[in-house]
Write a protein that holds these residues in place. Structure first.
Motif, PDB file in Angstrom:
ATOM      1  N   THR A 283       0.816  -1.216   0.000  1.00 51.54           N
ATOM      2  CA  THR A 283       0.000   0.000   0.000  1.00 51.54           C
ATOM      3  C   THR A 283       0.849   1.265   0.000  1.00 51.54           C
ATOM      4  O   THR A 283       0.304   2.374   0.027  1.00 51.54           O
ATOM      5  CB  THR A 283      -0.933   0.003   1.225  1.00 51.54           C
ATOM      6  N   SER A 359      -6.692  10.519   2.520  1.00 51.05           N
ATOM      7  CA  SER A 359      -5.543   9.791   2.008  1.00 51.05           C
ATOM      8  C   SER A 359      -4.824   9.126   3.156  1.00 51.05           C
ATOM      9  O   SER A 359      -5.117   9.348   4.326  1.00 51.05           O
ATOM     10  CB  SER A 359      -4.592  10.754   1.287  1.00 51.05           C
ATOM     11  N   ASN A 365      -7.509   8.757  -1.979  1.00 53.59           N
ATOM     12  CA  ASN A 365      -8.765   8.075  -2.298  1.00 53.59           C
ATOM     13  C   ASN A 365      -9.630   8.982  -3.152  1.00 53.59           C
ATOM     14  O   ASN A 365      -9.913  10.123  -2.774  1.00 53.59           O
ATOM     15  CB  ASN A 365      -9.514   7.698  -1.022  1.00 53.59           C
ATOM     16  N   SER A 367     -13.274   8.898  -5.554  1.00 55.79           N
ATOM     17  CA  SER A 367     -14.462   8.145  -5.949  1.00 55.79           C
ATOM     18  C   SER A 367     -14.489   7.969  -7.455  1.00 55.79           C
ATOM     19  O   SER A 367     -14.157   8.889  -8.217  1.00 55.79           O
ATOM     20  CB  SER A 367     -15.727   8.865  -5.483  1.00 55.79           C
ATOM     21  N   ARG A 421     -13.433   1.933 -11.241  1.00 59.38           N
ATOM     22  CA  ARG A 421     -12.724   1.078 -10.298  1.00 59.38           C
ATOM     23  C   ARG A 421     -12.669  -0.362 -10.792  1.00 59.38           C
ATOM     24  O   ARG A 421     -11.701  -1.094 -10.536  1.00 59.38           O
ATOM     25  CB  ARG A 421     -13.430   1.120  -8.935  1.00 59.38           C
ATOM     26  N   HIS A 450      -6.219   5.594  -5.179  1.00 53.37           N
ATOM     27  CA  HIS A 450      -7.149   4.499  -4.912  1.00 53.37           C
ATOM     28  C   HIS A 450      -8.558   4.929  -5.333  1.00 53.37           C
ATOM     29  O   HIS A 450      -9.139   5.841  -4.734  1.00 53.37           O
ATOM     30  CB  HIS A 450      -7.121   4.136  -3.433  1.00 53.37           C
ATOM     31  N   GLN A 452     -12.178   4.712  -5.266  1.00 54.11           N
ATOM     32  CA  GLN A 452     -13.173   4.152  -4.347  1.00 54.11           C
ATOM     33  C   GLN A 452     -14.432   3.735  -5.120  1.00 54.11           C
ATOM     34  O   GLN A 452     -14.834   4.389  -6.080  1.00 54.11           O
ATOM     35  CB  GLN A 452     -13.516   5.183  -3.264  1.00 54.11           C
TER      36      GLN A 452
END
Length: 1024
Positions: A283, A359, A365, A367, A421, A450, A452
């Motif tokens: 990560t 974050s 992060n 969406s 995603r 990332h 979401q």
């Protein structure tokens, strides 16, 4: 020890049979006294003292009991011969009884007795409970929940009585982490160790407990089972680093492979759960950059340099290290390593990324529903160099994002294109900035975006339609199929649960988590061949999304239905005399099963003895020609069987009715050969009954057996009438005679079938001459009969005398007439020549038999006869006159061949014992049941008018009736108009001897005569 005793004694003389009982505890020593036979059986009370003292005692049968016990032959004491073990002799019987018989006999007399001895062995608690084995080891995981149980085999106790066997168990120590659950079942016990406390292998890895079993004797015995409980490891500990943060410094430009730092962690578990592996945290936002520069040994934890190290002012490499064990469900922990690169020359630009949304380290992060041009981060760029060495430009590596320069403030990171995603969940973004110096130095910054999840995908089934099959008559809960839907979303949005649509009608159940569909009812293929219903998959998003799939369930057949007939029974009709193998119909049955289970074949029941065959397709055929008169109906069973395995069958009744074919001619019972004459007075009133034709037809009730009666010959004068449907013959009109007249009559009897059959009978009707007084007497009835009865009673004696006198006179006169006839007769009826006599005879009276006298010029004997004129051939419409042999000119083989007196010589359907049956029966003829005697049908047995039975002289004897004409001659004046006909006397040789008015029947064989000049073959009866 004084044993308890029970005595039951029965006395039978001279042998007394008794029964005595003793009790004995097991394990008693040898020669232990059990009891005395004489005392218990009270033998002394039934005999003298001398006999009692002389008694001898012995085993009646030297069986095993003689090896267990001994008997004192003189006094009857019983002792143990061995130490008796109840468990050996009686095993686990609740009552242990050893029985034997003892012979007691006297040595001074003939007296003896047999006594049954019953010894009850009492159980002693001499066995202890035992465990086999008595030491065991069990294992339990430290992760097991409180209340978990471990099964333990119970102990056994070989004592026989229940009270001495195991009564309870206990566990030691009582306050340990384990308890004991004891359940009594079927005479034994079920033992289970129960976990009472949470276990921790890392604290205590094994326990020792004892399970003790106690029996229930007076002094209870016990047995112990030693149990070692080993606590197995569960991966309940994570690796622990020796320090949470490691820091070190390294000079830029060091040689590749140089070890920079070693991290170390330990795990309190054991085995695989304690083996540790090291790796960079996946990560980490700048993981790719770090991997370009550093590497870590997964076993030792050593971090080494694998790329060029470049000094950057204030640059510190922060590396997240994870330690993971090798358990089935690995546990992990993290530590932070900080590596500072020391300056050793020119510096590249410094780049720092600041995230504008939630974050974590090195990750932002975003969406997936975010719009393009949304700012997600700020890039701060610094270069301390001067000139072109300090001019910096930056680029971004991922096309989904873009850098936009902010005047004097670095750059912002924008979303360039929509994110998905499900296509790419994590974007590894690198921002690279380089100066314009020579050589150009650059710096790269790595971070992770990332994406979401948003619930923008519905679950998708692997198949749009699921096909499955299940046997009918299944059990509720049987597996049908499993559906699977995948949701490309993440987290709760991807968790799918299943449910059934309302079209399943509660016939099915589905596991909402696994999608396993099971039967919620018992299916019947004959009710429904298949089912189609809908399965719904829903995710757990907000709001949830769903999709559907169809399930088609085919119900597979098993042979659970027998063939079924659609009617309670079958009925068919067949015409008699049909050819063999005529199909009369088919039975049918249905079977709700399919395939061979539903294929039906038929067969005749083995118990059915009928003239039919049944084909496998249900067709029923005759196997011979049928005769309704033998059997008019048949009933039998037919089986229908399917071809399943095992086969199922059904049975039904089949009724076959044989339809009549008009194949039987009427059978005439009366008149018959032996009874063929009927008579009536010529003065009887018109309509008076003479007699009735008695006939029947063997065909079935209906037109084929309904009869019609018609005159065939002999009634040309239309004197008589016959009932067309009844056969009753009556007087149609009066006819004047002065002597008895006999008519030879032929009657045709036919049925009313489509192809009528018929028969003909020939007989005689005598029209008798009598005076008016007699007729009046015959006609009187009612009160006149009463008056006559009174007169008869009053004058019985007088009448008797008169009758006697008349008889004497008649007898004398008869003798004279016979003598005169013998002397004066020129020729008898036995001569071959026949005299010709000319008389006045009209055609209308042809066939009348009368007694003509002498002619006016010459007195003659009464010897004249008439022939039936050939003009009267067709008296009955539709039927020709039959010839003398009974043959018809327009029909087939003759049914009847009458002799002259009408007695049939051949009849197809006479009863078996009938004298008319000849050997000329047609082929295929079937005999019927014997008919009643035809004598009952004579006219004299049922008619009210005066009639002759045909068995002798008539009621009015011709020899005693004389009428004189005007000239005194004895002949009949026949006044009917017409021309004179010359009539010949036929040859009546051996048929009728006319002797002074008497008609005498001759042998039957001599009665078949025809006229010598008759060429037509027609029967021409003559009348005398």
């Amino acid at each position: 020890m004084t044993p308890a005793r029970t005595v039951v004694f029965l006395l039978f003389l001279p042998i007394c049979l008794g029964s005595i009982s003793f009790t004995l505890q097991e394990e008693e020593p040898i020669d232990t006294l059990i009891g005395n036979i004489a005392t218990e059986s009270e033998l002394a009370s039934n005999m003298t003292n001398e006999e009692f003292k002389s008694l001898k005692y012995d085993f009646l049968d030297q069986t095993k009991m003689a090896s267990l016990f001994t008997i004192n032959n003189d006094n009857g004491n019983i002792y143990t011969a061995v130490v008796i073990d109840r468990e050996t002799e009686c095993s686990f019987k609740e009552v242990c009884s050893l029985d034997f018989d003892v012979m007691v006999r006297s040595t001074v007399s003939t007296r003896y007795e047999i006594i049954s001895v019953n010894i009850i062995i009492l159980d002693v608690n001499d066995r202890s409970p035992t465990f086999d084995p008595n030491v065991i080891t069990v294992q339990i995981s430290e992760s097991e929940a409180v209340g978990t149980t471990i099964g333990i085999d119970g102990a056994s106790d070989s004592d026989s009585s229940a009270k001495n066997r195991i009564q309870n168990y206990t566990i030691l120590p009582v306050d340990g982490p384990f308890g004991l659950n004891v359940t009594k079942k079927d005479g034994g016990y079920i033992l289970k160790l129960v976990l009472k406390k949470t276990l921790d292998r890392e604290s205590i890895n094994s326990y020792q407990v004892d399970i003790v079993a106690f029996d229930g004797g007076l002094h209870p015995n016990s047995g112990t089972l030693s149990v070692t409980v080993e606590v197995t490891d569960a991966n309940d500990h994570s690796p622990v680093f020796s320090q949470s943060i490691y820091e070190t410094k390294v000079r830029e430009g060091v040689q590749i492979g140089t070890s920079v730092l070693r991290v170390s962690a330990s795990d309190a578990d054991e085995g695989k759960n304690a083996e540790i592996r090291y790796h960079f945290s996946p990560t980490q936002s700048d993981l790719d950059e770090i991997k370009k520069i550093f590497a870590i040994n997964d076993t030792t934890g050593d971090i080494s340099v694998v790329g060029d190290l470049v000094y950057e002012a204030g640059k510190v490499y922060e590396i997240s290290i994870e330690a993971t064990d090798l358990g089935q469900q690995p546990a992990e922990s993290q530590c932070m390593v900080r590596i500072t690169v020391e300056d050793f020359g020119n510096n590249p630009p410094k780049v720092r990324v600041n995230f504008l949304s939630s974050s974590s380290i090195g990750m932002v992060n975003v969406s997936e529903s975010s719009k393009p041009k949304l700012v997600i981060a700020h890039v701060n760029v610094e270069d301390t160099d001067s000139g072109s060495n300090g001019v910096v430009t930056c680029d971004i590596s991922d096309n989904s994002f873009a850098l936009e320069a902010v005047q004097g403030k670095g750059y912002v990171v924008l979303i360039k294109s929509p994110l998905d995603r499900e296509t790419k969940a994590i974007h590894n973004v690198t921002v690279t900035c380089q100066d314009q110096g020579t050589p150009r130095l650059m710096t790269s910054v790595h971070f992770l975006v990332h994406v979401q999840d948003e619930n923008d995908h519905s679950p998708k089934f692997k198949q749009a339609i699921y096909f499955s099959a299940i046997n009918e008559n299944n059990a509720v809960g049987d597996f049908i199929t499993q559906v699977l839907a995948i949701d490309d979303d993440y987290g709760l949005n991807a968790l799918v649960r299943y449910q059934l649509s309302s079209d399943s009608n509660n016939l099915f159940a589905i596991n909402p988590e696994t999608g396993v569909i099971t039967a919620n009812t018992r299916f019947d293929r004959e009710t429904n061949l298949f089912y189609k219903f809908t399965v719904i998959a829903l995710d757990r998003g907000n709001p949830p999304k769903s999709s559907t799939a169809s399930v088609v369930l085919n119900i597979s057949d098993i042979n659970d239905n027998p063939p079924v007939f659609q009617v309670p029974e079958f009925q068919f009709f067949v015409l008699e005399n049909s050819d063999p193998y005529t199909k009369i119909g088919s039975v049918s049955a249905t079977d709700k099963d399919e395939g061979s289970n539903g294929d039906v074949v038929f067969k005749l029941s083995q118990n059915s003895d009928v003239p039919f065959t049944v084909q496998t397709d249900g067709s029923i055929l005759t196997n011979k020609s049928l005769d309704r008169e033998i059997s008019s109906s048949y009933s039998f069973q037919v089986w229908a069987r399917d071809l399943g395995s095992p086969s199922l069958s059904s049975e039904i009744t089949v009724n076959v009715l044989v339809r009549d074919q008009n194949d039987n001619a009427p059978f005439i019972v009366y008149p018959s050969k032996d009874n063929n004459t009927m008579s009536i007075s010529y003065l009887a009133p018109v309509g008076s009954k003479i007699s009735s034709i008695k006939a029947y037809d063997l065909d079935e009730e209906g037109p084929n057996s309904q009869l019609e009666y018609l005159f065939n010959n002999g009634n040309e004068l239309d004197i008589f009438y016959i009932g067309r449907n009844t056969g009753k013959i009556s007087l149609k009109k009066t006819y004047q005679i002065d002597m008895d007249v006999t008519f030879a009559v032929s009657v045709l009897v036919k049925d009313k079938g489509d192809n009528p059959q018929h028969n003909i009978t020939n007989f005689y009707i005598v029209l008798k001459y009598s005076n008016g007084t007699t007729v009046e007497a015959l006609e009187d009835n009612g009160n006149k009969n009463i008056v006559i009865s009174v007169i008869i009673v009053c004058f019985t004696i007088l009448i008797s005398a008169v009758i006697f006198t008349v008889i004497c006179i008649l007898c004398r006169q008869d003798k004279k007439l016979k003598k005169s006839y013998i002397q004066n007769s020129d020729k008898t009826l036995y001569d071959q020549k026949v005299p010709e006599v000319v008389m006045e005879v009209t055609p209308e009276i042809n066939g009348v038999l009368c007694n003509p006298g002498d002619t006016p010029t010459k007195k003659k004997k009464k010897e004249v006869s008439f022939t039936l004129d050939e003009e009267n051939h067709n008296m009955v419409p539709g039927f020709s006159n039959q010839d003398f042999n009974g043959r018809s000119h327009n029909q087939g083989p003759p049914v009847l061949e009458p002799d002259y007196d009408g007695a049939p010589t051949e009849f197809q359907n006479f009863p078996p014992n009938s004298p008319y049956i000849t050997n000329n029966r047609p082929s295929g003829h079937k005999q019927r049941q014997p008919l009643p005697s035809t004598d009952n049908f004579s006219d004299s047995s049922g008619d009210t008018t005066t009639a002759d039975s045909g068995r002798g002289g008539s009621d009015l004897d011709l020899s005693h009736i004389h009428r004189q004409d005007d000239t005194g001659s004895e002949y009949a004046k026949l006044q009917a108009p017409g021309s004179l006909n010359k009539v010949h006397l036929p040859h009546f040789d051996n048929f009728i001897q006319h002797t002074h008015g008497h008609l005498k029947a001759q042998p039957y064989s001599a009665m078949h005569q025809t006229h010598s000049n008759n060429t037509s073959g027609q029967w021409n009866p003559s009348y005398v």
